[in-house]
Design a protein around this motif. Structure first.
Motif, short mmCIF file in Angstrom:
data_model
loop_
_atom_site.label_atom_id
_atom_site.label_comp_id
_atom_site.label_asym_id
_atom_site.label_seq_id
_atom_site.Cartn_x
_atom_site.Cartn_y
_atom_site.Cartn_z
N SER A 147 22.17 76.29 -8.15
CA SER A 147 21.88 74.82 -6.98
C SER A 147 22.40 74.40 -6.92
O SER A 147 23.45 73.65 -6.21
CB SER A 147 20.76 74.55 -7.69
OG SER A 147 19.67 75.16 -7.19
N ALA A 148 23.49 74.07 -8.71
CA ALA A 148 24.44 72.97 -8.48
C ALA A 148 25.89 73.15 -7.36
O ALA A 148 26.69 72.37 -7.30
CB ALA A 148 25.45 72.96 -9.89
N ALA A 149 26.67 74.47 -7.63
CA ALA A 149 27.11 75.32 -6.54
C ALA A 149 27.44 74.61 -5.28
O ALA A 149 28.01 74.09 -4.63
CB ALA A 149 27.41 76.17 -7.27
N SER A 209 28.12 71.61 0.12
CA SER A 209 27.67 71.32 0.77
C SER A 209 27.97 70.15 1.34
O SER A 209 28.31 69.32 2.01
CB SER A 209 25.69 70.80 0.89
OG SER A 209 25.46 72.70 0.56
N ALA A 210 28.60 69.37 -0.18
CA ALA A 210 28.34 67.56 0.23
C ALA A 210 30.14 68.01 0.22
O ALA A 210 30.77 66.94 1.04
CB ALA A 210 28.54 67.28 -1.36
N ALA A 211 31.05 69.16 -0.17
CA ALA A 211 31.77 69.37 0.35
C ALA A 211 32.54 69.21 2.17
O ALA A 211 33.70 68.62 2.97
CB ALA A 211 32.94 70.41 -0.76
N VAL A 212 31.87 70.50 2.09
CA VAL A 212 32.10 70.58 3.40
C VAL A 212 30.71 69.02 4.38
O VAL A 212 32.23 69.13 5.69
CB VAL A 212 30.85 71.63 3.66
CG1 VAL A 212 30.83 71.87 5.62
CG2 VAL A 212 31.13 72.44 3.49
N ALA A 213 30.22 68.51 4.07
CA ALA A 213 29.81 67.50 4.75
C ALA A 213 31.09 66.13 4.85
O ALA A 213 31.31 65.56 5.46
CB ALA A 213 28.73 66.73 4.41
#
Length: 86
Positions: free
Chosen positions: A68-70, A75-79
């Motif tokens: 889940s953390a990964a 997702s945060a890096a893509v956003a």
């Protein structure tokens, strides 16, 4: 190859086709089984552990949290990268 298990003050060991039980404090051999006719292959020493399912659940939860953390980090890096170029 030697397999060892420490359980309740005893050491159970398998080596060279023999299974041993030793007193952990004194090193005294409590019993020995030569396992006649079973050869010198691998031996698994298993015990009944009432906490085994608890330990398995804890490991599974830790693995799920790691995944889940990964996913969140990915997702945060893509956003972050999709909003910075415009």
């Amino acid at each position: 190859m030697t397999n060892l298990l420490f359980e309740e003050g005893f050491i159970f060991a398998y080596a060279g086709g023999h299974l041993f039980c030793l007193d952990a404090d004194s090193g005294h051999v409590c019993w020995e089984n030569k396992l006649v006719g079973l050869g010198y292959g691998a031996c698994i020493i298993a015990i009944e552990n009432p906490n085994a399912s608890l330990i398995a659940n804890q490991l599974q939860q830790a693995q799920q949290a790691s995944v889940s953390a990964a996913v969140v980090a990915s997702s945060a890096a893509v956003a972050g990268s999709s909003g910075s170029g415009e």
